[in-house]
Design an enzyme around this catalytic site. Structure first.
Site, PDB file in Angstrom:
ATOM      1  N   GLY A 117      -1.968   1.210  23.410  1.00  0.00           N
ATOM      2  CA  GLY A 117      -2.985   2.228  23.134  1.00  0.00           C
ATOM      3  C   GLY A 117      -2.458   3.646  23.232  1.00  0.00           C
ATOM      4  N   TYR A 122       0.843  -1.204   0.000  1.00  0.00           N
ATOM      5  CA  TYR A 122       0.000   0.000   0.000  1.00  0.00           C
ATOM      6  C   TYR A 122       0.878   1.253   0.000  1.00  0.00           C
ATOM      7  CZ  TYR A 122      -3.731   3.209   1.567  1.00  0.00           C
ATOM      8  OH  TYR A 122      -4.636   4.236   1.690  1.00  0.00           O
ATOM      9  N   ARG A 171     -10.565  -1.072  10.699  1.00  0.00           N
ATOM     10  CA  ARG A 171     -10.026   0.225  11.110  1.00  0.00           C
ATOM     11  C   ARG A 171     -10.539   0.580  12.498  1.00  0.00           C
ATOM     12  NH1 ARG A 171      -9.800   3.752   5.577  1.00  0.00           N
ATOM     13  NH2 ARG A 171     -11.582   2.507   4.972  1.00  0.00           N
TER      14      ARG A 171
END
Ligand code: NAD
Ligand code: UDP
Ligand code: UDP
Length: 314
Positions: A206, A144, A185
């Site tokens: 996170g 990508y 996503r």
């Protein structure tokens, strides 16, 4: 009235762009192979006489009479672009070449939906357009990242060698209604998990950051970019500079949905950028003082409403 081709028009961003450009009275060809997009995203437009839907794969040549092309066709989420990485490269490169060939033949303007991923795991923060990036050429995300970089190169060379009128935008993380709930996503994952009362999957600890723009802000920027003078070709960053951690995002989604889902920690995917934030000085300067208007909380509410409806139908 302009004749406008939107590749990837049945996808998340493409469907919003089709809607907006139709509303402005244009004639739209929405081209898609439905790899990640869906007819349900544009079903409500099918009755409009100015809307035409074409099933086609942009890795094959395509002939039509158009004034403008928005080239959005490409799987955009890690799950989908890694599903068949060779196809992702083909779509990025051959797809761009075919659309540039079409633009050249028609003397049409063509806008490329490039991405912040061309910066890779950035060594400078926030990212400005003249930063060349820090991209792994052989990793699992490379199909990508490098595909989009090669597409930018091809756009620049069609411009320099053939005088094609190009526009390149580098889109940063975007969210909103019609995101594919299966594409993995973070915004769609967290919302669906919160609404179903499932665990919220935090990858890593996170603390990695992102900045998310609402899709309406992006569409506005795309249209303004297409309308710029011939000599402004970009690349230009389009995104929302407000940056937060994935833990903060999870907390906000839990708050708005009132969900009691618990957080679970999972391994961080490889090559996952630590932080990302656009510098949008250039966009503000060149796109008539464009800047993102929709606040995270408002955009999330719209998106949650969409997923809530979707889940209640399934
Ligand atoms: P999406 O997956 O919803 O849309 C992509 C569309 O392209 C889908 O409808 C898919 O079926 C179609 N498509 C894929 N390969 C094709 C092919 N070979 N021929 C024809 N159609 C094909 O993703 P999106 O989020 O709407 O992204 C649209 C564009 O914006 C992509 O080019 C993506 O790289 C770019 N972008 C998106 C984001 C984001 O946060 N959503 C960020 C940066 C860049
Ligand atoms: N192409 C296309 N539609 C057009 C014109 C060209 O799909 O209206 C394709 C063409 O088949 C070629 C690519 O775009 O594969 C690049 O075209 P270009 O004219 O630049 O290259 P050439 O045909 O000279 O190799
Ligand atoms: N992420 C997460 N949980 C999920 C999906 C993603 O913590 O269920 C993280 C992911 O590792 C990344 C960030 O959220 O750090 C954004 O991921 P996304 O795939 O949405 O976008 P990208 O990595 O392309 O910016």
């Amino acid at each position: 009235m302009k004749r406008i081709l939107i590749t990837g028009g049945a996808g998340f961003i493409g469907s919003h762009l089709c809607e907006r450009l139709l509303r402005e009275g244009n004639d739209i060809i929405c081209l898609d192979n439905y790899f990640t997009g869906s007819k349900s995203n544009i079903r409500h437009l099918l009755d409009n006489h100015n809307f035409e839907l074409v099933r086609h794969d942009i890795t094959e040549p395509y002939y039509a009479e158009v004034d403008q092309i928005y080239n959005l066709a490409c799987p955009a989420s890690p799950v989908h672009y890694q599903y068949n990485p060779i196809k992702t490269m083909k779509t990025s490169f051959y797809g761009a070449m075919n659309m540039l060939g079409l633009a050249k033949r028609m003397e049409a303007k063509i806008l490329q939906a490039s991405t912040s991923e061309v910066y890779g795991d950035p060594a400078i923060h926030p990212q400005v357009e003249d930063y060349w990036g820090n991209v792994n050429p052989i990793g699992v995300r490379s199909c990508y990242d490098e595909g989009k970089r090669a597409a930018e190169t091809l756009f620049m060379d069609y411009h320099r060698q053939n005088g094609v009128q190009i526009k390149i935008i580098r889109i940063f993380n975007t969210y909103g209604p019609r995101m594919n709930p299966q594409d993995g996503r973070v915004v769609s994952n967290f919302i669906v998990q919160a609404l179903k009362g499932e665990h919220i999957t935090i990858y890593g600890d996170g603390s990695q950051t992102r900045s998310f723009q609402y899709v309406d802000d992006l569409v506005e920027a795309m249209i303004r970019m297409m309308a710029t003078d011939r000599d402004f070709i970009g690349p230009v960053n389009i995104g929302n500079p407000v940056e937060f951690t994935m833990l903060e995002l999870a907390a906000e989604i839990l708050r708005i949905t009132g969900s009691r889902s618990k957080l679970v920690y999972m391994p961080l995917p490889s090559d996952d950028p630590r932080q990302r934030q656009p510098d949008i000085t250039l966009a503000k300067e060149k796109l008539e003082a464009w800047e993102p208007k929709v606040k995270l909380v408002d955009g999330l509410k719209q998106t949650i409403e969409y997923f809530d409806k979707l889940l209640s139908q399934s």
